[in-house]
Structure formats: structure tokens, C-alpha cells
Design a protein around this motif. Structure first.
Motif, short mmCIF file in Angstrom:
data_model
loop_
_atom_site.label_atom_id
_atom_site.label_comp_id
_atom_site.label_asym_id
_atom_site.label_seq_id
_atom_site.Cartn_x
_atom_site.Cartn_y
_atom_site.Cartn_z
N GLY A 70 -10.30 13.97 -10.18
CA GLY A 70 -10.94 14.76 -11.22
C GLY A 70 -12.24 15.36 -10.72
O GLY A 70 -12.91 14.82 -9.83
N ASN A 71 -12.62 16.51 -11.29
CA ASN A 71 -13.84 17.21 -10.91
C ASN A 71 -15.05 16.55 -11.57
O ASN A 71 -15.21 16.59 -12.79
CB ASN A 71 -13.75 18.67 -11.33
CG ASN A 71 -14.95 19.48 -10.89
OD1 ASN A 71 -15.85 18.98 -10.20
ND2 ASN A 71 -14.99 20.74 -11.28
N VAL A 80 -12.73 12.31 -17.11
CA VAL A 80 -11.65 11.51 -17.70
C VAL A 80 -10.42 12.39 -17.85
O VAL A 80 -10.48 13.46 -18.48
CB VAL A 80 -12.06 10.96 -19.07
CG1 VAL A 80 -10.89 10.18 -19.70
CG2 VAL A 80 -13.29 10.07 -18.95
N THR A 81 -9.32 11.97 -17.25
CA THR A 81 -8.04 12.65 -17.41
C THR A 81 -7.18 11.79 -18.32
O THR A 81 -6.68 10.75 -17.92
CB THR A 81 -7.35 12.85 -16.05
OG1 THR A 81 -8.23 13.57 -15.17
CG2 THR A 81 -6.05 13.65 -16.22
N VAL A 85 -0.56 11.21 -26.60
CA VAL A 85 0.59 11.87 -27.22
C VAL A 85 0.52 13.38 -27.10
O VAL A 85 1.54 14.07 -27.18
CB VAL A 85 0.70 11.44 -28.70
CG1 VAL A 85 -0.44 12.03 -29.53
CG2 VAL A 85 2.06 11.82 -29.29
N GLU A 86 -0.68 13.93 -26.87
CA GLU A 86 -0.80 15.37 -26.68
C GLU A 86 -0.24 15.81 -25.34
O GLU A 86 0.19 16.96 -25.18
CB GLU A 86 -2.27 15.79 -26.80
CG GLU A 86 -2.92 15.45 -28.14
CD GLU A 86 -2.20 16.09 -29.32
OE1 GLU A 86 -1.67 17.21 -29.16
OE2 GLU A 86 -2.17 15.48 -30.40
N GLN A 87 -0.27 14.92 -24.35
CA GLN A 87 0.26 15.26 -23.02
C GLN A 87 1.71 14.81 -22.85
O GLN A 87 2.49 15.45 -22.15
CB GLN A 87 -0.60 14.62 -21.92
CG GLN A 87 -1.95 15.28 -21.71
CD GLN A 87 -2.95 14.93 -22.79
OE1 GLN A 87 -3.01 13.78 -23.24
NE2 GLN A 87 -3.72 15.90 -23.22
N ILE A 88 2.06 13.67 -23.44
CA ILE A 88 3.44 13.16 -23.38
C ILE A 88 3.91 12.97 -24.81
O ILE A 88 3.56 11.99 -25.47
CB ILE A 88 3.53 11.83 -22.60
CG1 ILE A 88 3.02 11.98 -21.17
CG2 ILE A 88 4.97 11.31 -22.60
CD1 ILE A 88 3.10 10.70 -20.35
N ALA A 99 -5.35 6.67 -19.08
CA ALA A 99 -6.37 7.60 -18.60
C ALA A 99 -6.74 7.26 -17.17
O ALA A 99 -6.71 6.11 -16.76
CB ALA A 99 -7.61 7.54 -19.48
N ARG A 100 -7.08 8.31 -16.43
CA ARG A 100 -7.70 8.16 -15.12
C ARG A 100 -9.15 8.59 -15.26
O ARG A 100 -9.46 9.61 -15.90
CB ARG A 100 -7.00 9.03 -14.07
CG ARG A 100 -7.79 9.11 -12.75
CD ARG A 100 -7.12 9.95 -11.70
NE ARG A 100 -8.04 10.13 -10.57
CZ ARG A 100 -7.66 10.18 -9.29
NH1 ARG A 100 -6.38 10.10 -8.98
NH2 ARG A 100 -8.55 10.33 -8.33
N VAL A 101 -10.07 7.81 -14.67
CA VAL A 101 -11.48 8.16 -14.71
C VAL A 101 -12.02 8.23 -13.29
O VAL A 101 -11.89 7.29 -12.52
CB VAL A 101 -12.31 7.14 -15.53
CG1 VAL A 101 -13.71 7.69 -15.76
CG2 VAL A 101 -11.64 6.81 -16.85
N ASP A 102 -12.61 9.38 -12.96
CA ASP A 102 -13.26 9.58 -11.66
C ASP A 102 -14.77 9.56 -11.85
O ASP A 102 -15.30 10.13 -12.82
CB ASP A 102 -12.83 10.90 -11.05
CG ASP A 102 -11.39 10.90 -10.59
OD1 ASP A 102 -11.14 10.50 -9.45
OD2 ASP A 102 -10.50 11.28 -11.39
#
Length: 226
Positions: A70-71, A80-81, A85-88, A99-102
Motif C-alpha cells: 500500500g502507498n 489500509v487495504t 462485503v463491498e469488495q467481495i 484488511a492489509r495494513v502497510d
């Protein structure tokens, strides 16, 4: 970049934890309820309309891209990526999200926030994080821990929590949340960046600050100018 083995371990840990935890969302009454936005061709269940099961396919349960960094080039130094339910759309009624957090080196921060509808379990796969949450009133006790790769920490539903990169390299963590749509309340944004703004006199008295300082905080927060 993370090694494949690290990513695999992260997902296995999150999957295991999620299978053992009770979801806060209502339990589904069918195998699945793939979400659609068309109210005319579905049945309303748990906040989303259901797609006809005969029309469901693998893409309804799929998301790609959590291997991508992530940027973190922003004022907080984090990204935070979220995969809910909005994505899947197939997550509808299943009571879980991811979630993935960078975090950027030397101070990347996922700022104090709360999830009103979900407990969060976090596993670190890269870097060193200082994490914590605050218990409810009247104690308001701060509970913290320094995490390293492979470490896991839980943030109970509704409590304010944060993650802070205290290392000199990038940090990466994955989170599982016990809701298809956990929601997020970023404390500073909610208090000083609400739309419309909270009356400065209210905040001045609540935080025991001069009203001019409150005005300055409300004008300077990055989301007001984004």
C-alpha cells in the motif's frame, strides 16, 4: 516485499482465528447470500440484497491484490487495504472481513480508531509495531504490546485502538474482523473533522482547551483539505 511463506502463515492464522471466533453479524440462514445492489431482483437479508444462487460464480467470492504494498506516502504514513462485503459480495451474511495494513518506517501510524461492529485480530508479517487499545470508562486503561513478525494481537469490539511502526523499516500486518462490514470511527477525524463541524465551544469544554486551539485543530486536519 513479503515472502510467500509469510503471507501464507498470515492467512492461515487469520483463518484459524476466524473459524474459532463467533461473528457479531447475524447468522446466515442459507449457504450464502451474494450481495447485489438491485432491490427488484433479490431478497433483503442482513443489509444487502441476495443474488439468485443460480447466478452465483467464483468471482463473487474472490479478491486479488493483497500482495501489493500500500502507498504510505501520506501524513499518517499508513495505508489500509480493506476487503469487506463491498469488495467481495460473497461475504454478505458471513460475518467476516479482512484488511492489509502497510506502515511507513519510523512512525507510520494507523491512528486511534474503533470498529463499532467487529472485534479485530491482527498478525504482523513484517516490521515492529507498538499497538494498544483503551478500555471503556471509568477505567480507560491503556493496554499495549510491542509486536514482531508472527505475533498476534486482539482488539475487542468497539474499543479505541492503534498501531504504530517503531522500527526503521516498512511494517505490514493483516487483520481479520468479525463482521462483513465492521465500520470505522477514526477518533481525531470524528471529533475535529466532522461534517459539519462540531461547535468549537463543545470541544473546548470537553477537552479543556482554548476555543482558538480547537478552531486551529479543526482547520488543520488533513481530511478537511483532501
Amino acid at each position: 516485499m513479503m515472502k510467500g511463506a509469510q503471507v501464507l502463515v498470515a492467512f492461515v492464522l487469520l483463518a484459524l482465528a476466524s473459524s474459532l471466533a463467533s461473528a457479531f453479524d447475524p447468522s446466515p440462514l442459507q449457504d450464502f447470500c451474494v450481495a447485489i445492489n438491485d432491490a427488484k431482483n433479490g431478497v433483503f437479508v442482513n443489509g444487502k440484497f441476495c443474488k439468485d444462487p443460480k447466478l452465483v460464480n467464483a468471482e463473487d467470492f474472490f479478491f486479488s491484490g493483497l500482495n501489493k504494498q500500500g502507498n504510505t506516502s501520506n501524513q499518517l504514513g499508513s495505508k489500509v487495504t480493506l476487503v469487506n462485503v463491498e469488495q467481495i459480495s460473497g461475504l454478505n451474511t458471513l460475518g467476516i472481513s479482512l484488511a492489509r495494513v502497510d506502515y511507513a518506517p519510523n512512525g507510520g501510524l494507523n491512528p486511534p480508531h474503533a470498529h463499532p461492529r467487529a472485534t479485530e485480530i491482527l498478525v504482523v508479517v513484517e516490521g515492529t509495531l507498538y499497538v494498544g487499545f483503551v478500555t471503556s470508562n471509568p477505567d480507560s486503561r491503556l493496554i499495549t504490546k510491542v509486536l514482531y513478525p508472527g505475533d498476534v494481537f486482539v482488539f475487542p469490539v468497539g474499543l479505541i485502538h492503534f498501531q504504530f511502526n517503531i522500527g526503521t523499516t516498512n511494517a505490514v500486518a493483516f487483520s481479520g474482523l468479525s463482521s462483513q462490514n465492521p465500520g470505522i470511527i477514526t477518533i481525531a477525524k470524528a471529533v475535529f473533522g466532522s461534517n459539519p463541524a462540531i461547535n468549537p465551544e463543545v470541544l473546548a469544554k470537553a477537552f479543556q482547551l482554548d476555543k482558538n486551539i480547537v478552531n486551529q485543530l479543526q482547520s488543520r486536519f488533513w481530511w478537511n483539505n483532501s
